[in-house]
Design an enzyme around this catalytic site. Structure first.
Site, PDB file in Angstrom:
ATOM      1  N   TYR A 122      14.253  -6.539 -24.837  1.00  0.00           N
ATOM      2  CA  TYR A 122      15.382  -6.841 -25.713  1.00  0.00           C
ATOM      3  C   TYR A 122      14.993  -6.705 -27.183  1.00  0.00           C
ATOM      4  O   TYR A 122      15.778  -6.223 -28.006  1.00  0.00           O
ATOM      5  CB  TYR A 122      15.912  -8.249 -25.419  1.00  0.00           C
ATOM      6  CG  TYR A 122      16.443  -8.370 -24.019  1.00  0.00           C
ATOM      7  CD1 TYR A 122      17.726  -7.943 -23.703  1.00  0.00           C
ATOM      8  CD2 TYR A 122      15.658  -8.903 -23.001  1.00  0.00           C
ATOM      9  CE1 TYR A 122      18.215  -8.048 -22.402  1.00  0.00           C
ATOM     10  CE2 TYR A 122      16.140  -9.002 -21.701  1.00  0.00           C
ATOM     11  CZ  TYR A 122      17.416  -8.576 -21.405  1.00  0.00           C
ATOM     12  OH  TYR A 122      17.890  -8.661 -20.127  1.00  0.00           O
ATOM     13  N   ASN A 151      27.659  -5.229 -20.282  1.00  0.00           N
ATOM     14  CA  ASN A 151      27.783  -3.784 -20.113  1.00  0.00           C
ATOM     15  C   ASN A 151      28.785  -3.482 -18.990  1.00  0.00           C
ATOM     16  O   ASN A 151      28.549  -3.835 -17.844  1.00  0.00           O
ATOM     17  CB  ASN A 151      26.408  -3.193 -19.784  1.00  0.00           C
ATOM     18  CG  ASN A 151      26.455  -1.718 -19.451  1.00  0.00           C
ATOM     19  OD1 ASN A 151      27.428  -1.026 -19.689  1.00  0.00           O
ATOM     20  ND2 ASN A 151      25.367  -1.239 -18.876  1.00  0.00           N
ATOM     21  N   CYS A 154      21.466  -0.414 -18.396  1.00  0.00           N
ATOM     22  CA  CYS A 154      21.023  -1.747 -18.801  1.00  0.00           C
ATOM     23  C   CYS A 154      19.924  -2.280 -17.880  1.00  0.00           C
ATOM     24  O   CYS A 154      19.181  -3.185 -18.259  1.00  0.00           O
ATOM     25  CB  CYS A 154      22.204  -2.713 -18.875  1.00  0.00           C
ATOM     26  SG  CYS A 154      23.135  -2.892 -17.355  1.00  0.00           S
ATOM     27  N   HIS A 155      19.783  -1.691 -16.695  1.00  0.00           N
ATOM     28  CA  HIS A 155      18.712  -2.115 -15.779  1.00  0.00           C
ATOM     29  C   HIS A 155      17.328  -1.786 -16.341  1.00  0.00           C
ATOM     30  O   HIS A 155      16.334  -2.345 -15.890  1.00  0.00           O
ATOM     31  CB  HIS A 155      18.895  -1.486 -14.390  1.00  0.00           C
ATOM     32  CG  HIS A 155      18.839   0.005 -14.377  1.00  0.00           C
ATOM     33  ND1 HIS A 155      19.943   0.785 -14.678  1.00  0.00           N
ATOM     34  CD2 HIS A 155      17.827   0.862 -14.123  1.00  0.00           C
ATOM     35  CE1 HIS A 155      19.603   2.067 -14.589  1.00  0.00           C
ATOM     36  NE2 HIS A 155      18.327   2.135 -14.262  1.00  0.00           N
ATOM     37  N   GLU A 184      13.622   5.021 -10.021  1.00  0.00           N
ATOM     38  CA  GLU A 184      13.344   5.880 -11.162  1.00  0.00           C
ATOM     39  C   GLU A 184      11.858   6.160 -11.311  1.00  0.00           C
ATOM     40  O   GLU A 184      11.462   7.266 -11.686  1.00  0.00           O
ATOM     41  CB  GLU A 184      13.936   5.281 -12.437  1.00  0.00           C
ATOM     42  CG  GLU A 184      15.457   5.302 -12.426  1.00  0.00           C
ATOM     43  CD  GLU A 184      16.076   4.814 -13.728  1.00  0.00           C
ATOM     44  OE1 GLU A 184      15.347   4.595 -14.706  1.00  0.00           O
ATOM     45  OE2 GLU A 184      17.319   4.675 -13.739  1.00  0.00           O
TER      46      GLU A 184
END
Length: 157
Positions: free
Chosen positions: A93, A116, A124-125, A151
């Site tokens: 953040y 979001n 946002c993950h 990912e």
């Protein structure tokens, strides 16, 4: 009237909503869906579902969809910065707050991240705690962990 359609994914059923021109919302299975939506797989929703399937298969790393998201100017700034986090990478953040030139707005960044409307499409993950730990996610921490693992598995590293 907005249209909505449901897609089975590796993380459960997702509902994607559109306004006739853009994708406006993604709902996880644990979220309440407005009853006044037209349930129909429009061409735009079909394309979103196709790209979502390709994402989960590790075939694409970026979405190419028209997106729109309502929120305060600050939220818009945060959400636009989230789009810059590369596939397979994470930021905290604080990193986001610094990128938007507001280093003291860490909590506000967290709140914007939490609101979001387009999770996965706006990643946002990929935002985690400064200590490297996973923090809250609308779909649940297990979903966030799954997306990050997916990912990492398919990233070019």
């Amino acid at each position: 009237m907005n249209s909505i359609y449901f897609y089975e994914t590796e993380i459960g059923k997702l509902a994607i909503e559109e306004d006739g021109k853009t994708i406006t919302k993604v709902y996880f299975s644990n979220e309440e869906i407005p009853l006044d939506r037209n349930v129909e797989e429009t061409p735009l929703l079909k394309e979103a579902g196709k790209q979502l399937k390709a994402y989960f298969a590790g075939e694409i790393q970026q979405f190419n969809l028209p997106l729109s998201h309502e929120g305060t100017p600050f939220m818009q700034l945060v959400w636009n910065e989230l789009k810059n986090i590369p596939y397979g990478e994470t930021r905290c953040y604080q990193d986001i707050a610094e990128k938007i030139n507001n280093p003291k707005a860490v909590r506000a960044v967290g709140l914007a991240n939490n609101r979001n409307p387009l999770p996965i499409f706006i990643p946002c993950h990929r935002v985690i705690g400064k200590n490297g730990k996973l923090t809250g996610y609308a779909g649940g921490l297990e979903v966030k962990e799954y997306l990050l693992s997916l990912e990492k598995k398919h990233g070019d590293f």
